[in-house]
Design a protein around this motif. Structure first.
Motif, PDB file in Angstrom:
ATOM      1  N   CYS A   1     -54.258  49.999  32.973  1.00  0.00           N
ATOM      2  CA  CYS A   1     -54.541  51.228  33.707  1.00  0.00           C
ATOM      3  C   CYS A   1     -53.254  51.920  34.131  1.00  0.00           C
ATOM      4  CB  CYS A   1     -55.392  50.934  34.942  1.00  0.00           C
ATOM      5  SG  CYS A   1     -57.101  50.444  34.545  1.00  0.00           S
ATOM      6  N   ILE A   2     -52.299  51.111  34.634  1.00  0.00           N
ATOM      7  CA  ILE A   2     -51.025  51.665  35.073  1.00  0.00           C
ATOM      8  C   ILE A   2     -50.288  52.297  33.906  1.00  0.00           C
ATOM      9  CG2 ILE A   2     -48.735  51.069  35.962  1.00  0.00           C
ATOM     10  CD1 ILE A   2     -50.117  48.927  37.684  1.00  0.00           C
ATOM     11  N   SER A   3     -50.323  51.605  32.736  1.00  0.00           N
ATOM     12  CA  SER A   3     -49.598  52.096  31.565  1.00  0.00           C
ATOM     13  C   SER A   3     -50.155  53.426  31.074  1.00  0.00           C
ATOM     14  CB  SER A   3     -49.653  51.064  30.437  1.00  0.00           C
ATOM     15  OG  SER A   3     -50.961  50.966  29.923  1.00  0.00           O
ATOM     16  N   GLN A   4     -51.418  53.725  31.437  1.00  0.00           N
ATOM     17  CA  GLN A   4     -52.030  54.979  31.020  1.00  0.00           C
ATOM     18  C   GLN A   4     -52.067  56.006  32.142  1.00  0.00           C
ATOM     19  OE1 GLN A   4     -52.979  55.603  27.818  1.00  0.00           O
ATOM     20  NE2 GLN A   4     -52.008  53.647  27.445  1.00  0.00           N
ATOM     21  N   SER A   5     -51.361  55.752  33.234  1.00  0.00           N
ATOM     22  CA  SER A   5     -51.381  56.662  34.374  1.00  0.00           C
ATOM     23  C   SER A   5     -50.506  57.874  34.115  1.00  0.00           C
ATOM     24  CB  SER A   5     -50.893  55.934  35.627  1.00  0.00           C
ATOM     25  OG  SER A   5     -49.493  55.686  35.518  1.00  0.00           O
ATOM     26  N   PRO A   6     -50.777  58.988  34.826  1.00  0.00           N
ATOM     27  CA  PRO A   6     -49.928  60.179  34.688  1.00  0.00           C
ATOM     28  C   PRO A   6     -48.458  59.889  34.964  1.00  0.00           C
ATOM     29  CG  PRO A   6     -51.957  60.731  35.825  1.00  0.00           C
ATOM     30  CD  PRO A   6     -51.931  59.232  35.690  1.00  0.00           C
ATOM     31  N   ASN A   7     -48.172  59.019  35.907  1.00  0.00           N
ATOM     32  CA  ASN A   7     -46.782  58.681  36.215  1.00  0.00           C
ATOM     33  C   ASN A   7     -46.093  58.026  35.022  1.00  0.00           C
ATOM     34  OD1 ASN A   7     -46.845  59.696  38.801  1.00  0.00           O
ATOM     35  ND2 ASN A   7     -47.348  57.739  39.761  1.00  0.00           N
ATOM     36  N   HIS A   8     -46.839  57.214  34.293  1.00  0.00           N
ATOM     37  CA  HIS A   8     -46.287  56.577  33.096  1.00  0.00           C
ATOM     38  C   HIS A   8     -45.982  57.624  32.035  1.00  0.00           C
ATOM     39  CE1 HIS A   8     -45.747  53.686  29.835  1.00  0.00           C
ATOM     40  NE2 HIS A   8     -46.586  54.403  29.118  1.00  0.00           N
TER      41      HIS A   8
ATOM     42  N   PHE B   1     -46.951  67.055  22.944  1.00  0.00           N
ATOM     43  CA  PHE B   1     -46.084  68.173  22.598  1.00  0.00           C
ATOM     44  C   PHE B   1     -44.913  68.320  23.562  1.00  0.00           C
ATOM     45  CE2 PHE B   1     -50.120  69.234  20.561  1.00  0.00           C
ATOM     46  CZ  PHE B   1     -49.695  69.581  19.288  1.00  0.00           C
ATOM     47  N   ASN B   2     -44.985  67.648  24.705  1.00  0.00           N
ATOM     48  CA  ASN B   2     -43.841  67.614  25.625  1.00  0.00           C
ATOM     49  C   ASN B   2     -42.654  66.897  24.989  1.00  0.00           C
ATOM     50  OD1 ASN B   2     -44.952  68.668  28.367  1.00  0.00           O
ATOM     51  ND2 ASN B   2     -46.499  67.192  27.691  1.00  0.00           N
ATOM     52  N   GLN B   3     -42.922  66.125  23.943  1.00  0.00           N
ATOM     53  CA  GLN B   3     -41.859  65.403  23.247  1.00  0.00           C
ATOM     54  C   GLN B   3     -41.567  66.015  21.870  1.00  0.00           C
ATOM     55  OE1 GLN B   3     -41.772  61.062  23.660  1.00  0.00           O
ATOM     56  NE2 GLN B   3     -43.517  61.174  25.048  1.00  0.00           N
ATOM     57  N   SER B   4     -41.814  67.300  21.751  1.00  0.00           N
ATOM     58  CA  SER B   4     -41.479  67.998  20.509  1.00  0.00           C
ATOM     59  C   SER B   4     -40.073  68.574  20.619  1.00  0.00           C
ATOM     60  CB  SER B   4     -42.496  69.104  20.233  1.00  0.00           C
ATOM     61  OG  SER B   4     -42.525  70.065  21.277  1.00  0.00           O
ATOM     62  N   TYR B   5     -39.428  68.717  19.488  1.00  0.00           N
ATOM     63  CA  TYR B   5     -38.024  69.140  19.478  1.00  0.00           C
ATOM     64  C   TYR B   5     -37.756  70.051  18.283  1.00  0.00           C
ATOM     65  CZ  TYR B   5     -37.698  65.522  15.894  1.00  0.00           C
ATOM     66  OH  TYR B   5     -37.901  64.766  14.762  1.00  0.00           O
ATOM     67  N   HIS B   6     -36.609  70.709  18.300  1.00  0.00           N
ATOM     68  CA  HIS B   6     -36.232  71.585  17.194  1.00  0.00           C
ATOM     69  C   HIS B   6     -35.514  70.795  16.099  1.00  0.00           C
ATOM     70  CE1 HIS B   6     -36.154  74.776  20.513  1.00  0.00           C
ATOM     71  NE2 HIS B   6     -37.192  75.038  19.746  1.00  0.00           N
ATOM     72  N   PRO B   7     -35.660  71.231  14.848  1.00  0.00           N
ATOM     73  CA  PRO B   7     -34.891  70.603  13.766  1.00  0.00           C
ATOM     74  C   PRO B   7     -33.404  70.869  13.955  1.00  0.00           C
ATOM     75  CG  PRO B   7     -36.008  72.577  12.986  1.00  0.00           C
ATOM     76  CD  PRO B   7     -36.542  72.314  14.355  1.00  0.00           C
TER      77      PRO B   7
ATOM     78  N   ILE C   1     -41.937  61.066  29.059  1.00  0.00           N
ATOM     79  CA  ILE C   1     -41.427  62.397  28.694  1.00  0.00           C
ATOM     80  C   ILE C   1     -40.003  62.577  29.207  1.00  0.00           C
ATOM     81  CG2 ILE C   1     -41.740  64.879  29.024  1.00  0.00           C
ATOM     82  CD1 ILE C   1     -44.811  64.205  29.266  1.00  0.00           C
ATOM     83  N   LYS C   2     -39.744  62.153  30.428  1.00  0.00           N
ATOM     84  CA  LYS C   2     -38.396  62.270  30.993  1.00  0.00           C
ATOM     85  C   LYS C   2     -37.405  61.393  30.224  1.00  0.00           C
ATOM     86  CE  LYS C   2     -39.930  63.516  35.644  1.00  0.00           C
ATOM     87  NZ  LYS C   2     -40.066  63.086  37.056  1.00  0.00           N
ATOM     88  N   LYS C   3     -37.871  60.252  29.761  1.00  0.00           N
ATOM     89  CA  LYS C   3     -37.027  59.370  28.943  1.00  0.00           C
ATOM     90  C   LYS C   3     -36.672  60.065  27.632  1.00  0.00           C
ATOM     91  CE  LYS C   3     -38.339  55.114  28.779  1.00  0.00           C
ATOM     92  NZ  LYS C   3     -39.098  53.892  28.382  1.00  0.00           N
ATOM     93  N   PHE C   4     -37.655  60.732  27.033  1.00  0.00           N
ATOM     94  CA  PHE C   4     -37.420  61.492  25.806  1.00  0.00           C
ATOM     95  C   PHE C   4     -36.379  62.591  26.046  1.00  0.00           C
ATOM     96  CE2 PHE C   4     -38.513  65.645  23.976  1.00  0.00           C
ATOM     97  CZ  PHE C   4     -38.243  65.417  22.636  1.00  0.00           C
ATOM     98  N   GLN C   5     -36.525  63.333  27.128  1.00  0.00           N
ATOM     99  CA  GLN C   5     -35.593  64.418  27.443  1.00  0.00           C
ATOM    100  C   GLN C   5     -34.177  63.882  27.657  1.00  0.00           C
ATOM    101  OE1 GLN C   5     -37.253  66.475  30.822  1.00  0.00           O
ATOM    102  NE2 GLN C   5     -38.772  67.554  29.603  1.00  0.00           N
ATOM    103  N   LYS C   6     -34.072  62.791  28.376  1.00  0.00           N
ATOM    104  CA  LYS C   6     -32.762  62.195  28.654  1.00  0.00           C
ATOM    105  C   LYS C   6     -32.080  61.741  27.370  1.00  0.00           C
ATOM    106  CE  LYS C   6     -30.452  58.592  31.361  1.00  0.00           C
ATOM    107  NZ  LYS C   6     -30.640  57.479  32.329  1.00  0.00           N
ATOM    108  N   LYS C   7     -32.854  61.083  26.480  1.00  0.00           N
ATOM    109  CA  LYS C   7     -32.271  60.608  25.224  1.00  0.00           C
ATOM    110  C   LYS C   7     -31.833  61.772  24.340  1.00  0.00           C
ATOM    111  CE  LYS C   7     -32.952  57.507  21.305  1.00  0.00           C
ATOM    112  NZ  LYS C   7     -32.200  58.398  20.399  1.00  0.00           N
TER     113      LYS C   7
END
Length: 204
Positions: free
Chosen positions: A15-22, A162-168, A27-33
């Protein structure tokens, strides 16, 4: 009793792994990387002053409505084909399946592909490539569309965030990179206000 406690913990963990906070954390991890990669001389497509002046990507505000659960149907007996690229060449891909979902009151679908050369590399054999276009292209985002990286789902459901989409890369450096052009079938008739935005400093 121990078995009951163990099962309860498993359910709570799921349940925790599927929470909005997760989801927000992912998404923030994706942005940081992405920002870290573009600051790295070995990873970045940026050149010259675009590289030295780079601080971070502009992103749309995170919006979990753009994290959609889609029905996934694998394409049977798919035949390899060539996708045209930004340099006028082609790259070999295979259609792997289609994702069907609802967004902004519309029933939509996108085709997912496998790059044939990647399937031979360790760690990438389950990699899926999702190129798409939407109504933000040439406005808030790159005119050629955006990409998303996915993995082959274990069942008939796939998450498209789509929050983890990026440009080529060729959005930032058209001279050194050869990027697949988004197939016409993956053009969405709505605005996807999620993922990386595009600033004038990168236009060429």
């Amino acid at each position: 009793m121990k078995k009951f406690i163990f099962l309860t913990l498993l359910i709570l963990t799921a349940c925790i792994s599927q929470s909005p906070n997760h989801h927000l954390s992912e998404i923030k991890k994706f942005q940081k990387k992405l920002n870290t990669d573009y600051k790295s001389a070995k990873e970045t497509p940026l050149r010259g002053s675009n590289f030295t002046n780079f601080k971070q990507h502009p992103f749309f505000p995170i919006d979990l409505k753009y994290r959609v659960t889609a029905k996934f149907i694998k394409t049977e007996n798919a035949v390899p084909f060539e996708i045209p690229t930004s340099s006028g060449k082609t790259k070999s891909y295979k259609e792997y399946g289609k994702a069907y979902f609802s967004l902004e009151g519309k029933e939509l679908d996108l085709t997912l592909y496998q790059m044939l050369s990647l399937t031979k590399k360790s760690g990438f054999n389950d990699y899926l490539f999702l190129p798409f276009r939407d109504e933000t292209n040439s406005k808030e985002t790159y005119g050629g569309g955006k990409y998303m990286d996915l993995r082959i789902p274990k069942n008939d459901v796939i998450i498209l965030d789509f929050n983890q989409s990026y440009h080529p890369f060729c959005a930032y450096n058209a001279y050194d990179y050869n990027c697949p052009i988004v197939p016409e079938e993956n053009k969405l008739p709505i605005r996807i206000e999620a993922g990386v935005m595009y600033e004038d400093v990168y236009h060429h």
